[in-house]
Design a protein around this motif. Structure first.
Motif: not given
Length: 628
Positions: A373-374, A377-378, A391, A395, A398-399
């Motif tokens: 977990e960030i 963000e998500g 998220g 987020f 980008r992933r």
């Protein structure tokens, strides 16, 4: 001296005075008038001595009470040989104080019931067996067995398929509430169904019920401002009584007229009816889930003219809810199921709301693996071996190694949660914090009940606040406020009348403390707001505000009615005694009848039936953690 010690002393003094009166009457009937006078005097002296001690204690505290009138009447009756009248006054006075104590105890019954239900221990699962542990031994994460009839000892989450809880002692709800697995259970509720498991989320001392008990104890120690006002008025009433007694003596030369006047004025209903009516109001409000911390806040609540509401958790439900699921290739239930399964590992309010929504739909949620977990963000992880991302759009994009795609703009105040499955966008969840059901009707009812101005004070953006409150007809909206700015709003509105502030968060605590009456949403609100507030709503329903105000106003009105009627009758009785129409004994009997009538009238506050209560909540699956 404790309350129980004081009650025992009142009973003892009443018995001594009553025995002295009856023994003296028996002696007079038997033809021994001298012995009768002695017996009556013996019955009076302990009551008079206790009264003098109480008067001296009050004088040392700078208070002048109407007990002085009682002491004067008994002393004057003994001095002028009216020992029977003195004995009747002693019985009536000690009986009146006992009746007042009994009436207050009856009025406090609903609050006392809360205290008497405090559990002392709990049954805990440990190493495959059950053990009985004291409440102090329960820690967050402990799994407890709540048997049928048990009081839930701590706040926690239901760990069985379902639970049926009776919350009537806390909220006044007549029907048990069904909670699904994972729902929050409030301590102090009673298990009305089969045994179930509960995973503790708080220690006992930090749980809702423990806080309620502390608030109830503080409320029971409080003293009504109207009672203090009665003490201030007592000096004027004392002067009036002495003046009428002196005038009657001077005009007729008969000291017995003065004794009769003093006897009729003993004791004054002003000091009996006010505390009984207000404490009855406190008890009645507690019965409906409105815990008023004392008689002073209750009287202030009866005079409120301006209402200021916080938004999140007060005007709105405070818990984000899914308003729509937008698919980008996966079925809506599949999007929700995988997002909720992953979000089980997050404590973020939005994540908890998503998990709760999935449980309410009956979706099976497997345990996630390899969760990362960030904050803000998500969350990323595996669910049933499939990679899942939940998220914000940035987020998730980008992933996935892609640029964020602009979807349809969500409504103001909404939150959009993107979901990806197996490395591809799956859809998004649109969430919002909706207005509480029935809010428009509630505000209209408050206006009809005497609230002249209703405002919103929130830290949210103005566009969000405007959208949420559209159509409510508020008199003002203040958005983007910091906690100190909320205080300024409260202080500035005082020019329009006494102010009530309602909120549930830590940021609301300063404004709650600054208001004439601060109201906290105690069921899910922050501890700081509950401590700063004068009133705590024990159930997560702001619609209890109207009934609470109604009860406060009716209790204060009943107290004033009792005072006006009692003092008016007392003054008429004093004038009749001054003109020779009442003997001292007749005056004492008349005054006792007045006292009993005023106390019984004050107890009508126990039967106040507040208007505006909605139906008990329907069966449901409970709620997720509250949003900040």
């Amino acid at each position: 001296m404790t309350r129980s010690d004081g009650d025992r002393l009142k009973i003892l003094l009443l018995l001594v005075a009553l025995l002295g009166l009856l023994a003296g009457l028996a002696s007079r009937i038997a033809g021994f008038p001298g012995a009768a006078g002695i017996l009556w005097t013996i019955g009076v002296l302990p009551v008079l001595a206790a009264l003098v001690v109480e008067i001296l204690r009050s004088l040392r505290q700078g208070e002048v009470g109407l007990d002085i009138v009682a002491a004067l009447s008994m002393s004057a009756a003994l001095l002028f040989g009216e020992t029977l009248a003195a004995a009747v006054v002693a019985v009536m006075y000690s009986g009146g104080t006992f009746l007042e104590s009994f009436a207050e105890g009856r009025a406090r019954r609903d609050m006392s019931d809360l205290l008497s239900r405090v559990p002392r221990s709990a049954t805990r699962h440990r190493n495959g067996a059950l053990e009985e542990v004291p409440l102090d031994g329960i820690a967050p994460g402990d799994r407890l067995l709540i048997r049928q009839g048990d009081v839930v000892p701590v706040d926690g989450r239901v760990a069985s398929r379902a639970a049926f809880l009776d919350t009537s002692a806390l909220t006044g709800e007549s029907l048990p509430v069904r909670l699904a697995e994972g729902s929050e259970a409030m301590s102090g509720s009673t298990n009305a169904g089969d045994a179930f498991d509960l995973v503790a989320s708080h220690a006992a001392r930090d749980s809702t019920y423990a806080g309620i008990v502390r608030l109830v104890e503080a409320a029971q120690r409080s003293r009504a401002p109207m009672s203090r006002l009665a003490d201030r008025w007592s000096l004027g009433f004392l002067a009036l009584t002495v003046a009428i007694a002196a005038a009657a003596w001077a005009a007729t030369g008969d000291p017995i007229r003065a004794v009769a006047v003093l006897v009729v004025a003993t004791p004054c209903p002003l000091i009996l009816a006010v505390p009984v009516a207000l404490v009855a109001g406190l008890s009645r409000a507690a019965r409906f889930g409105v815990l008023i911390k004392g008689a002073a806040p209750l009287e202030a609540m009866a005079r409120i003219r301006v209402l200021i509401l916080d938004k999140t958790g007060t005007l709105t439900d405070g818990r984000p809810r899914i308003v729509s699921i937008e698919s980008a290739g996966a079925a809506p239930d599949e999007i929700l199921r995988y997002a909720a399964a992953l979000d089980q590992a997050s404590k973020h309010p939005v994540a908890q709301a998503i998990a709760a929504a999935a449980r309410e739909r009956g979706l099976d949620l497997p345990a996630p693996e390899e969760v990362a977990e960030i904050p803000g963000e998500g969350v990323a992880g595996l669910v049933e071996g499939r990679p899942v991302l939940v998220g914000g759009h940035g987020f998730v994009a980008r992933r996935l190694g892609a640029s964020p795609e602009a979807g349809a703009a969500p409504p103001a105040g909404s939150v959009v949660v993107a979901v990806a499955l197996d490395g591809r966008p799956a859809g998004r969840l649109v969430m919002a914090d909706p207005l509480r059901e029935g809010m428009r009707d509630m505000l209209a009812g408050l206006r009809a009940g005497g609230i002249e101005r209703i405002l919103l004070a929130t830290g949210d953006r103005a566009d969000v606040a405007e959208r949420v409150t559209e159509g409510l007809g508020l008199d003002g909206l203040r958005a983007g406020l910091t906690p100190d700015q909320k205080v300024l709003v409260v202080l500035s509105e005082r020019k329009n009348g006494p102010v009530m502030m309602v909120g549930d968060g830590v940021n609301d605590a300063p404004a709650l403390a600054a208001a004439d009456v601060g109201v906290a949403m105690g069921a899910r609100g922050a501890a700081a707001s509950a401590e700063a507030a004068d009133v705590v709503l024990l159930v997560d329903r702001v619609d209890r505000l109207g009934p609470g105000i109604h009860i406060a106003r009716r209790a204060r009105a009943i107290a004033l009615e009792s005072v006006a009627a009692g003092i008016g009758l007392s003054v008429l009785g004093m004038l009749a005694a001054a003109l020779g129409y009442l003997t001292p004994v007749q005056g004492a009997l008349l005054q006792e009848a007045i006292d009993v009538a005023t106390i019984l009238n004050a107890l009508r506050a126990l039967a106040i039936r507040p208007a505006g209560l909605t139906a008990p909540p329907a069966e449901g699956g409970g709620s997720a953690a509250a949003a900040a």
